[in-house]
Write a protein that holds these residues in place. Structure first.
Motif, short mmCIF file in Angstrom:
data_model
loop_
_atom_site.label_atom_id
_atom_site.label_comp_id
_atom_site.label_asym_id
_atom_site.label_seq_id
_atom_site.Cartn_x
_atom_site.Cartn_y
_atom_site.Cartn_z
N ASN A 1 4.28 5.83 15.46
CA ASN A 1 4.80 4.59 14.02
C ASN A 1 6.23 4.43 14.65
N ASP A 2 6.54 4.85 16.06
CA ASP A 2 8.38 4.90 15.94
C ASP A 2 8.42 4.10 17.29
N LEU A 3 7.63 3.07 17.24
CA LEU A 3 7.58 2.05 18.14
C LEU A 3 8.56 0.85 17.29
N GLU A 4 9.47 0.62 18.50
CA GLU A 4 10.36 -0.72 17.80
C GLU A 4 10.74 -1.51 19.17
N LEU A 5 10.59 -3.03 19.19
CA LEU A 5 11.07 -3.70 20.23
C LEU A 5 11.38 -4.94 19.82
N ASP A 6 12.59 -5.60 19.74
CA ASP A 6 13.01 -6.81 19.10
C ASP A 6 12.97 -7.27 20.36
N HIS B 1 10.98 -11.14 22.60
CA HIS B 1 9.56 -12.01 22.78
C HIS B 1 7.93 -11.04 23.92
N LEU B 2 7.28 -10.78 23.55
CA LEU B 2 6.20 -10.47 24.69
C LEU B 2 4.77 -10.76 24.83
N ASP B 3 4.14 -11.72 26.00
CA ASP B 3 4.02 -12.51 26.35
C ASP B 3 2.04 -11.67 26.34
N TYR B 4 2.10 -10.71 26.95
CA TYR B 4 0.90 -9.83 27.50
C TYR B 4 1.02 -8.72 27.01
N VAL B 5 0.20 -7.38 26.97
CA VAL B 5 0.41 -5.85 26.40
C VAL B 5 -0.89 -5.28 27.13
N ILE B 6 -0.65 -4.44 28.36
CA ILE B 6 -1.35 -3.76 28.96
C ILE B 6 -0.92 -1.79 28.15
N HIS B 7 -2.16 -1.43 27.79
CA HIS B 7 -2.40 -0.28 27.24
C HIS B 7 -3.39 1.10 27.98
N PRO B 8 -2.47 1.76 28.39
CA PRO B 8 -3.27 2.96 29.06
C PRO B 8 -2.70 4.29 29.14
N ALA B 9 -1.73 4.15 28.23
CA ALA B 9 -1.24 5.59 27.46
C ALA B 9 -2.56 6.45 26.56
N ALA B 10 -2.89 7.50 27.49
CA ALA B 10 -3.41 8.44 27.09
C ALA B 10 -4.23 9.68 26.96
N VAL B 11 -4.10 11.03 26.79
CA VAL B 11 -3.75 11.87 27.31
C VAL B 11 -5.63 12.01 28.69
N THR B 12 -4.51 12.86 29.74
CA THR B 12 -5.37 12.59 30.21
C THR B 12 -5.84 14.42 31.38
N GLN B 13 -5.65 14.96 30.65
CA GLN B 13 -5.83 16.06 31.14
C GLN B 13 -6.48 16.94 30.72
N SER B 14 -7.71 17.56 31.75
CA SER B 14 -9.13 17.97 30.54
C SER B 14 -8.38 19.31 29.86
N LYS B 15 -7.41 20.51 30.88
CA LYS B 15 -7.27 21.51 29.66
C LYS B 15 -6.81 21.47 28.03
N MET B 16 -5.96 19.98 27.91
CA MET B 16 -5.40 19.39 27.04
C MET B 16 -6.47 19.11 25.98
N GLU C 1 -15.44 10.22 22.58
CA GLU C 1 -15.66 10.00 22.04
C GLU C 1 -14.40 9.05 21.12
N SER C 2 -13.23 9.02 21.10
CA SER C 2 -11.80 8.53 20.54
C SER C 2 -12.13 7.48 22.07
N THR D 1 -3.58 11.34 19.48
CA THR D 1 -3.21 10.33 20.35
C THR D 1 -3.80 8.80 20.32
N ALA D 2 -4.75 9.28 21.15
CA ALA D 2 -5.87 8.19 21.06
C ALA D 2 -6.13 7.12 19.75
N VAL D 3 -6.55 7.55 18.50
CA VAL D 3 -7.18 6.45 17.83
C VAL D 3 -5.65 5.56 16.79
N ASN D 4 -4.68 7.02 16.87
CA ASN D 4 -3.57 6.64 16.03
C ASN D 4 -2.53 5.91 16.77
N GLY D 5 -2.66 6.32 18.57
CA GLY D 5 -2.06 5.89 19.05
C GLY D 5 -2.40 3.91 19.36
N THR D 6 -3.71 3.69 19.36
CA THR D 6 -4.18 2.51 20.00
C THR D 6 -3.97 2.17 18.55
#
Length: 346
Positions: A91-96, A98-113, A181-182, A124-129
């Motif tokens: 919850n530290d995302l701040e942007l002042d 105007h936005l038209d579009y959002v694409i959200h690919p951010a996620a944990v992708t390493q199997s070891k993690m 599942e997330s 990260t998945a649920v709260n972040g999304t």
């Protein structure tokens, strides 16, 4: 040489079914901008600006400025690139702006993690999304694409192709299930935000994506195979390689996400895959040695004793007809995808 491979891909997208001119004078926010998908989206949009004078402003959400400066070294003087430093789910995302579009690919992708920090993976998945969905509602964007994964399907043992309506089994007693599942929960959050707040959000279920543009830190199986043949070494499998893989080329995935932003239906999920790029891990290893090996390399199976966090074997063939019915077309088969990947990695 490697940059040329990427620019060839970008030119192919510009000449494709994607009408990039519809993004003229638009502001596009992209999460996970230092990841594979995020970085390619950012670079392509900035390249499209230069080629077609589109005046797109790209807001690239990053965690680490040093890493971003390295990945986007060639673009740092571009006035159309704006870094937004924030930590997904905190919850530290701040942007002042105007936005038209959002694409959200951010996620944990390493199997070891996923196996070492399953709680963090879920948060990260649920709260972040949810944070990004709230952000998209607040900015009243025209559309958002959530980048999900084919792993939402879980395990299948079906000969039939898997459509967006099908769901397989996920073992909730396995910590590794934190990822699929997330991802399911994130898709449901998208539906909830659409119903409750009127958000025009679409879901892209990505097959394993590789090709030109992969980062030097990439260590997934396709990168390991490519590295082995570049170095003239045998390909070592850490499983029997029986799991069936569904793949899509990096430029085809990049094009699909932008295409869905413009053409996808609200609340609908779309498989992003190339149906021709479907084979077992073992078959892929053998193809790479056959097509790109230099001097008698072979495929060796060496299964480690410790848990490496690999997804369980699955037998699943992703159906991409729903996305193709909108007009999107994949371009590169496995051999061409690997050729571009190897040229890029060299």
């Amino acid at each position: 040489m490697s940059e040329n491979v990427l620019l060839e891909d970008f030119n192919t997208i510009l000449d494709s079914e994607l009408d990039v001119s519809k993004f003229t004078h638009q502001n596009i926010f992209i999460t996970g901008a230092t990841g594979l998908i995020g970085s390619l989206l950012v670079k392509f949009l900035l390249y499209a600006n230069i080629q077609q004078d589109l005046n797109i402003t790209v807001y690239a959400m990053i965690r680490n400025l040093k890493k971003a400066n390295k990945i986007f070294a060639d673009y740092l003087d571009d006035q159309h690139l704006k870094f937004v430093v924030a930590h997904l789910g905190e919850n530290d995302l701040e942007l002042d702006a105007h936005l038209d579009y959002v694409i959200h690919p951010a996620a944990v992708t390493q199997s070891k993690m996923m196996v070492s920090d399953p709680v963090g993976t879920i948060k990260t998945a649920v709260n972040g999304t949810e944070e990004i969905l709230r952000f998209a509602v607040k900015h009243q964007v025209k559309a958002m694409v959530y980048v999900s994964s084919m792993e939402v399907y879980g395990q299948f043992n079906s000969e039939a192709k898997v459509t967006e309506k099908d769901l397989g089994f996920i073992d909730l007693t396995s910590a590794r299930s934190c990822y699929p599942e997330s991802k399911r929960m994130c898709e449901l959050l998208c539906t909830a935000y659409s119903d409750e707040y009127g958000l025009n959000v679409k879901i892209a279920r990505l097959a394993q994506t590789f090709g030109a543009g992969v980062l030097t830190t990439e260590n997934r199986v396709f990168a390991q195979f490519a590295r082995s043949v570049i170095q003239g070494e045998d390909i070592v499998l850490h499983t029997e390689g029986k799991s069936e893989g569904n793949y899509v080329y990096t430029a085809d995935a990049t094009k699909a996400l932008l295409f869905l932003l413009l053409n996808g239906e609200t609340k609908q999920a779309y498989n992003v895959s190339n149906e021709d790029n479907h084979m077992t891990i073992r078959e892929m290893a053998e193809m790479v040695v056959r097509e790109f090996g230099q001097d008698g390399e072979k495929v060796v199976v060496d299964i480690p004793k410790e848990n490496m966090g690999y997804a369980p074997d699955t037998h699943m063939w992703l159906d991409n007809s729903k996305l193709r019915s909108l007009g999107w077309k994949p371009t590169k088969n496995m051999i061409l995808s690997y050729k571009s990947l190897i040229d890029w990695m060299k």
